[in-house]
Design a protein around this motif. Structure first.
Motif, PDB file in Angstrom:
ATOM      1  N   SER A   2     -87.357   6.852  71.413  1.00 36.04           N
ATOM      2  CA  SER A   2     -86.910   7.652  72.545  1.00 36.04           C
ATOM      3  C   SER A   2     -85.517   8.215  72.305  1.00 36.04           C
ATOM      4  O   SER A   2     -84.727   7.680  71.529  1.00 36.04           O
ATOM      5  CB  SER A   2     -86.909   6.813  73.818  1.00 36.04           C
ATOM      6  OG  SER A   2     -86.005   5.755  73.677  1.00 36.04           O
ATOM      7  N   LYS A   3     -85.225   9.307  73.004  1.00 32.66           N
ATOM      8  CA  LYS A   3     -83.922   9.948  72.878  1.00 32.66           C
ATOM      9  C   LYS A   3     -82.920   9.237  73.764  1.00 32.66           C
ATOM     10  O   LYS A   3     -83.243   8.806  74.864  1.00 32.66           O
ATOM     11  CB  LYS A   3     -84.027  11.414  73.288  1.00 32.66           C
ATOM     12  CG  LYS A   3     -84.947  12.216  72.411  1.00 32.66           C
ATOM     13  CD  LYS A   3     -85.010  13.635  72.880  1.00 32.66           C
ATOM     14  CE  LYS A   3     -85.924  14.449  72.008  1.00 32.66           C
ATOM     15  NZ  LYS A   3     -85.967  15.848  72.400  1.00 32.66           N
ATOM     16  N   GLU A  61     -79.979  13.448  73.369  1.00 33.04           N
ATOM     17  CA  GLU A  61     -80.027  13.755  71.946  1.00 33.04           C
ATOM     18  C   GLU A  61     -81.019  14.874  71.674  1.00 33.04           C
ATOM     19  O   GLU A  61     -82.036  14.993  72.350  1.00 33.04           O
ATOM     20  CB  GLU A  61     -80.483  12.527  71.152  1.00 33.04           C
ATOM     21  CG  GLU A  61     -79.403  11.579  70.797  1.00 33.04           C
ATOM     22  CD  GLU A  61     -79.926  10.456  69.933  1.00 33.04           C
ATOM     23  OE1 GLU A  61     -79.257  10.127  68.949  1.00 33.04           O
ATOM     24  OE2 GLU A  61     -80.982   9.901  70.251  1.00 33.04           O
ATOM     25  N   CYS A  62     -80.723  15.692  70.671  1.00 39.57           N
ATOM     26  CA  CYS A  62     -81.649  16.741  70.255  1.00 39.57           C
ATOM     27  C   CYS A  62     -81.464  16.981  68.763  1.00 39.57           C
ATOM     28  O   CYS A  62     -80.600  16.375  68.131  1.00 39.57           O
ATOM     29  CB  CYS A  62     -81.423  18.022  71.053  1.00 39.57           C
ATOM     30  SG  CYS A  62     -79.851  18.819  70.743  1.00 39.57           S
ATOM     31  N   TRP A  71     -76.371  17.317  70.776  1.00 38.46           N
ATOM     32  CA  TRP A  71     -76.648  16.872  72.137  1.00 38.46           C
ATOM     33  C   TRP A  71     -76.813  18.108  73.017  1.00 38.46           C
ATOM     34  O   TRP A  71     -76.241  19.156  72.731  1.00 38.46           O
ATOM     35  CB  TRP A  71     -75.485  16.034  72.686  1.00 38.46           C
ATOM     36  CG  TRP A  71     -75.296  14.750  71.962  1.00 38.46           C
ATOM     37  CD1 TRP A  71     -74.618  14.555  70.799  1.00 38.46           C
ATOM     38  CD2 TRP A  71     -75.805  13.468  72.333  1.00 38.46           C
ATOM     39  NE1 TRP A  71     -74.661  13.234  70.424  1.00 38.46           N
ATOM     40  CE2 TRP A  71     -75.386  12.552  71.359  1.00 38.46           C
ATOM     41  CE3 TRP A  71     -76.566  13.019  73.401  1.00 38.46           C
ATOM     42  CZ2 TRP A  71     -75.719  11.199  71.419  1.00 38.46           C
ATOM     43  CZ3 TRP A  71     -76.880  11.659  73.455  1.00 38.46           C
ATOM     44  CH2 TRP A  71     -76.456  10.775  72.476  1.00 38.46           C
TER      45      TRP A  71
END
Length: 83
Positions: A2-3, A61-62, A71
């Protein structure tokens, strides 16, 4: 996996589509037991350019957008302030 989602305060909004968010984390010292706070700054992507300094935001987060930006601001969280 997960982010991660972090909550912080906008410190700078001078760049185009980029904000700097200060995140404070608190933890207990392993030996002394005193509560210690540490801060860290993250560069986050703000597509709409609506955020200003002092706003409380959530970032997630990305994939890397630029050298420092990995982010982005969570939608629908603008101008949320806790009293």
């Amino acid at each position: 996996m997960s982010k991660r989602i972090l909550k912080g305060i906008v410190v700078s909004a001078k760049n185009n589509k980029t904000i700097v968010v200060k995140v404070i984390r608190k933890f207990q010292h392993p030996f002394f037991g005193k509560v210690i706070s540490r801060t860290k700054k993250y560069h986050a992507h703000d597509e709409s350019n609506k955020l200003k300094e002092g706003d409380e935001v959530k970032i997630v987060e990305c994939a890397p957008i630029s050298k420092k930006k990995s982010w982005e601001v969570v939608n629908g969280w603008y101008k949320y302030k806790q009293n």
